[in-house]
Write a protein that holds these residues in place. Structure first.
Motif, mmCIF file in Angstrom:
data_model
loop_
_atom_site.group_PDB
_atom_site.id
_atom_site.type_symbol
_atom_site.label_atom_id
_atom_site.label_comp_id
_atom_site.label_asym_id
_atom_site.label_seq_id
_atom_site.Cartn_x
_atom_site.Cartn_y
_atom_site.Cartn_z
ATOM 1 N N TRP A 170 45.881 46.484 35.531
ATOM 2 C CA TRP A 170 46.260 46.688 36.925
ATOM 3 C C TRP A 170 46.062 45.415 37.729
ATOM 4 N N ALA A 171 44.904 44.778 37.576
ATOM 5 C CA ALA A 171 44.593 43.569 38.342
ATOM 6 C C ALA A 171 45.522 42.426 37.972
ATOM 7 N N ASN A 172 45.859 42.330 36.694
ATOM 8 C CA ASN A 172 46.758 41.278 36.245
ATOM 9 C C ASN A 172 48.118 41.410 36.931
ATOM 10 N N GLY A 173 48.596 42.654 37.037
ATOM 11 C CA GLY A 173 49.853 42.876 37.739
ATOM 12 C C GLY A 173 49.736 42.662 39.231
ATOM 13 N N LEU A 174 48.575 42.956 39.774
ATOM 14 C CA LEU A 174 48.359 42.841 41.216
ATOM 15 C C LEU A 174 48.459 41.403 41.683
ATOM 16 N N VAL A 175 47.826 40.487 40.931
ATOM 17 C CA VAL A 175 47.786 39.086 41.369
ATOM 18 C C VAL A 175 48.596 38.158 40.461
ATOM 19 N N GLY A 176 49.268 38.729 39.472
ATOM 20 C CA GLY A 176 50.158 37.926 38.649
ATOM 21 C C GLY A 176 49.491 37.075 37.596
ATOM 22 N N GLY A 177 48.291 37.421 37.187
ATOM 23 C CA GLY A 177 47.604 36.670 36.144
ATOM 24 C C GLY A 177 46.108 36.877 36.197
ATOM 25 N N VAL A 178 45.410 36.255 35.266
ATOM 26 C CA VAL A 178 43.963 36.400 35.149
ATOM 27 C C VAL A 178 43.263 35.325 35.972
ATOM 28 N N ASN A 179 42.216 35.728 36.661
ATOM 29 C CA ASN A 179 41.326 34.765 37.307
ATOM 30 C C ASN A 179 39.895 35.299 37.215
ATOM 31 N N GLY A 180 38.975 34.616 37.832
ATOM 32 C CA GLY A 180 37.580 35.036 37.751
ATOM 33 C C GLY A 180 37.338 36.411 38.316
ATOM 34 N N ASP A 181 38.096 36.777 39.350
ATOM 35 C CA ASP A 181 37.932 38.103 39.947
ATOM 36 C C ASP A 181 38.317 39.211 38.972
ATOM 37 N N VAL A 182 39.323 38.964 38.156
ATOM 38 C CA VAL A 182 39.733 39.960 37.162
ATOM 39 C C VAL A 182 38.628 40.163 36.137
ATOM 40 N N PHE A 183 37.994 39.078 35.701
ATOM 41 C CA PHE A 183 36.865 39.187 34.779
ATOM 42 C C PHE A 183 35.763 40.044 35.398
ATOM 43 N N GLY A 184 35.420 39.748 36.645
ATOM 44 C CA GLY A 184 34.331 40.462 37.295
ATOM 45 C C GLY A 184 34.638 41.928 37.489
ATOM 46 N N ALA A 185 35.837 42.235 37.958
ATOM 47 C CA ALA A 185 36.207 43.627 38.184
ATOM 48 C C ALA A 185 36.259 44.406 36.876
ATOM 49 N N ALA A 186 36.768 43.783 35.823
ATOM 50 C CA ALA A 186 36.817 44.458 34.518
ATOM 51 C C ALA A 186 35.411 44.816 34.048
ATOM 52 N N ASN A 187 34.482 43.905 34.224
ATOM 53 C CA ASN A 187 33.098 44.152 33.820
ATOM 54 C C ASN A 187 32.495 45.325 34.586
ATOM 55 N N GLU A 188 32.643 45.314 35.899
ATOM 56 C CA GLU A 188 32.019 46.340 36.734
ATOM 57 C C GLU A 188 32.636 47.721 36.518
#
Length: 250
Positions: free
Chosen positions: A215-233
């Motif tokens: 979902w986050a990848n589609g939201l912002v068009g790619g992976v960044n540090g925020d995607v890592f953090g949200a996936a973990n939580e």
């Protein structure tokens, strides 16, 4: 090499004072297997407050567990939840949402996202406080290992939108690097044997992390540090709740 990568992972994923240096950080980037390996350490330490259920009310144990968890791991990954929460309420294209991610001001979306995640984690620990201690510890560890495996998945399968924390991992690893991480994570599913509760929590955490990452990848068009953090939580809290439900229904 392996020990250096593990030291880098501990330094990145926790606030344990192991020291930070470039060699450890670079070794960690090239070894996604370190994510779930450190998950065992984080999960074991995060479960310690549950030992207090014999003398403290379950609600107090849950509150202490949440405070201890973020004392142990820091709030870096929660920042990813807040940033994506703010981006999620923006009406626009991924580029506009990325601009919101860079904004240091916490908005309504981020505030709500943080509140929901913290409440869900607390309720997960509250549910575990009512289970046998062996089961509770197994679920916490399996959930943490699953959360870290989710981060390894983001590193190995994701594509970074721009230079930064996300690209530091995605450019150093590929799909083949995910297999060793999966192998390291699998024993976490056996921690409650013969009960399948830990396995359910592990799978639930990975599934939750994968869904959030997609979902986050589609939201912002790619992976960044925020995607890592949200996936973990989100993976962690999914694992906790799936584990509690599995035990309740068993």
């Amino acid at each position: 090499m392996v020990l250096t990568a593990l030291r880098g992972a501990v330094g990145f994923l926790t606030r344990i004072p192991v020291g930070h240096d470039g060699d450890a950080w670079e070794a960690f980037q090239r070894a996604p297997v370190a994510f779930p390996a450190v998950g065992y350490l984080v999960g074991g330490l995060a479960a310690l407050p549950l030992l207090g259920v014999a003398v403290l009310p379950a609600s107090t144990v849950a509150a202490v567990a949440v405070v201890w968890l973020y004392t142990l791991t820091g709030i870096t990954h929660l920042d990813g939840v807040a940033d994506l929460g703010d981006a999620a309420v923006v009406h626009g294209d991924p580029g506009q949402r990325v601009e919101v991610l860079k904004d240091t001001v916490l908005g309504v979306g981020g505030t709500v996202a943080l509140g929901v995640v913290l409440l869900a984690v607390a309720l997960g620990f509250l549910g575990l406080a009512a289970t046998p201690i062996r089961i509770a510890v197994a679920v916490v560890v399996a959930s943490e290992v699953g959360a870290k495996l989710s981060m390894a998945g983001v590193a190995c399968l994701g594509t970074a939108r721009h230079e930064g924390l996300g690209s530091a991992f995605t450019t150093a690893s590929g799909p083949r690097s995910l297999l060793p991480a999966v192998v390291v994570a699998l024993p976490a599913g056996l921690l409650a044997w013969p009960s399948p509760v830990a396995a359910v929590a592990l799978v639930g955490a990975v599934a939750g992390g994968a869904l959030v990452s997609r979902w986050a990848n589609g939201l912002v068009g790619g992976v960044n540090g925020d995607v890592f953090g949200a996936a973990n939580e989100l993976a962690r809290l999914t694992g906790l709740h799936v584990g509690v439900v599995a035990w309740t229904l068993s």
